[in-house]
Design a protein around this motif. Structure first.
Motif, PDB file in Angstrom:
ATOM      1  N   ALA A 281      26.801  19.372 -11.992  1.00  0.00           N
ATOM      2  CA  ALA A 281      27.053  19.102 -13.406  1.00  0.00           C
ATOM      3  C   ALA A 281      28.515  18.711 -13.615  1.00  0.00           C
ATOM      4  N   VAL A 282      28.757  17.990 -14.685  1.00  0.00           N
ATOM      5  CA  VAL A 282      30.125  17.597 -15.022  1.00  0.00           C
ATOM      6  C   VAL A 282      30.834  18.793 -15.664  1.00  0.00           C
ATOM      7  N   PRO A 283      31.992  19.181 -15.151  1.00  0.00           N
ATOM      8  CA  PRO A 283      32.718  20.307 -15.755  1.00  0.00           C
ATOM      9  C   PRO A 283      33.233  19.940 -17.134  1.00  0.00           C
ATOM     10  N   PRO A 284      33.520  20.921 -17.975  1.00  0.00           N
ATOM     11  CA  PRO A 284      34.059  20.626 -19.307  1.00  0.00           C
ATOM     12  C   PRO A 284      35.363  19.833 -19.211  1.00  0.00           C
ATOM     13  N   LEU A 285      35.456  18.801 -20.005  1.00  0.00           N
ATOM     14  CA  LEU A 285      36.626  17.931 -19.994  1.00  0.00           C
ATOM     15  C   LEU A 285      37.139  17.791 -21.423  1.00  0.00           C
TER      16      LEU A 285
END
Length: 402
Positions: A91-95
């Motif tokens: 998953a894409v980490p929080p950015l």
């Protein structure tokens, strides 16, 4: 993380012919699920739509999001624009700020936080000059790469499925998994070889005897293997398959109900293969196979490459498909014998000069074919096929007109 997910087809994905003429790349089967469904599951986000160009604006398929234009998305909320060619692993980490995500050295996604306008140049292949961050995943470069990687993808997917006991008088070889979805059935006398990978049957899938299924194999919802030998393949929903099938992806709603060899190939939706239709997947020289893409002959770098059949292709009895054959969507091949290595979309060919398929006759036939499976050819798809016919008219310049 809550964000709005969109998949986009870049220039490379739009060259995934003959498939991306009539469907976004994200709706191509890979392993046990479409590229889009895989991205949704791994990223834990629901895809709101595909960005695949104006030609596909009418795309409609059960369970799939629509094709959109950038103006239809707006700038509200956090947005993740992901290449449809990426097979994400995490998953894409929080950015918190605008970011370009990179797999290896290749940009594959843009994170656009709330309050930041979507860079329109992104859809023309120009990545914004934002900070970059890594994203673990694999980038597919072509449909033959997808085909070649598919057996390993099924193996990897197998870990997500439970192992089930088999019904009485079904023969199991090897210690790999056999996963049976609700309503899946296997006839007595069928042989399942899991020595080299799992055998996964989705909801309502059926294996009729006599058949030998050699994993890794995925059989999609409502599909039936009528008999024969199926090896290292993915079969999408509502298919009927018989004969020898090896290292092949069938996207769905296809009919291969007769004997014949299909190997190292990708077959679109609503394809019908006549009795004894067979393809070659190996050159006499054992050299790498070349495929025609966009009017150019491209070396795949692979020794085993069969055929690529677009949506709604039909073949007659005894059709022979040479190594690396590409047949465009909506084409009909008949007359037996060897087919040309490249057939443009919406052609009739067999025993003479190819003829252009009247688009209204094609739409009428497609409507009838789909109704047999209780699926409606929507008005959006009718517009899409007519637009695709018009767009590809120059490719049929040598064809006879009806």
């Amino acid at each position: 993380m809550t964000a709005r997910l969109f998949l986009f087809d870049d220039d490379v994905a739009r060259r995934w012919q003959p498939f991306t003429l009539t469907r976004p790349a994200g709706e191509i089967l890979f392993g046990t699920e479409s590229l889009r469904a895989r991205a949704e599951r791994v990223l834990r986000l629901k895809c709101e739509g595909h960005l695949a160009g104006n030609l596909l604006a009418g795309f409609e398929e059960p369970g799939a999001p629509p094709c959109l234009t950038p103006d239809m998305i707006g700038d509200a909320g956090d947005r993740l624009f992901l290449s449809s060619r990426l097979v994400p692993a995490v998953a894409v980490p929080p950015l918190g700020s605008p970011t370009v995500l990179v797999a290896g050295s290749e940009p594959v996604a843009a994170w656009v936080p709330a309050g930041t306008r979507t860079p329109r140049a992104l859809f023309a292949g120009a990545w914004p000059r934002w900070p970059r961050a890594p994203l673990d995943g694999t980038v597919l470069g072509s449909v033959w790469e997808l085909m070649a990687a598919n057996p390993d993808r099924i193996r990897g997917d197998g870990d997500r499925f439970p192992d089930h006991p088999l019904p009485a008088h079904v023969h199991r070889l090897g210690s790999g998994r056999v996963a049976l979805g609700p309503g899946a059935r296997i006839d007595p006398g069928a042989v399942l070889d899991t020595t080299h990978g799992p055998v996964i049957l989705a909801n309502g899938a059926r294996l009729r005897a006599p058949c030998r299924v050699t994993g890794p194999v995925y059989v999609g919802p409502g599909s039936t293997v009528l008999g024969g030998a199926i090896t290292s393949s993915s079969i999408g929903p509502a298919c009927k398959v018989r004969g020898e099938v090896e290292s092949t992806i069938i996207l769905g709603y296809a009919n291969k109900a007769h004997d014949g060899f299909l190997g190292h190939s990708v077959v679109g939706r609503w394809v019908n293969l006549g009795a004894m239709t067979s393809n070659s997947d190996l050159k006499h020289t054992y050299g790498s196979v070349r495929v025609e893409v966009g009017g150019e002959r491209v070396d795949t770098g692979l020794t085993k490459v069969g055929c690529f059949l677009g949506d709604h292709v039909r073949t007659g009895i005894g059709t022979l498909l040479d190594t690396g054959t590409v047949i465009g969507a909506g084409s009909a091949i008949f007359g037996g014998g060897m087919t040309p290595g490249h057939v443009p979309p919406f052609c009739w060919t067999g025993g003479g000069a190819p003829a252009e398929y009247d688009i209204e006759r094609f739409v009428e036939t497609a409507t009838r074919v789909m109704a047999r499976r209780e699926v409606e050819l929507t008005e959006g798809m009718r517009r899409l096929y007519r637009a695709a016919f018009s767009e590809t008219s120059p490719h049929r310049s040598a064809c006879r007109r009806p």
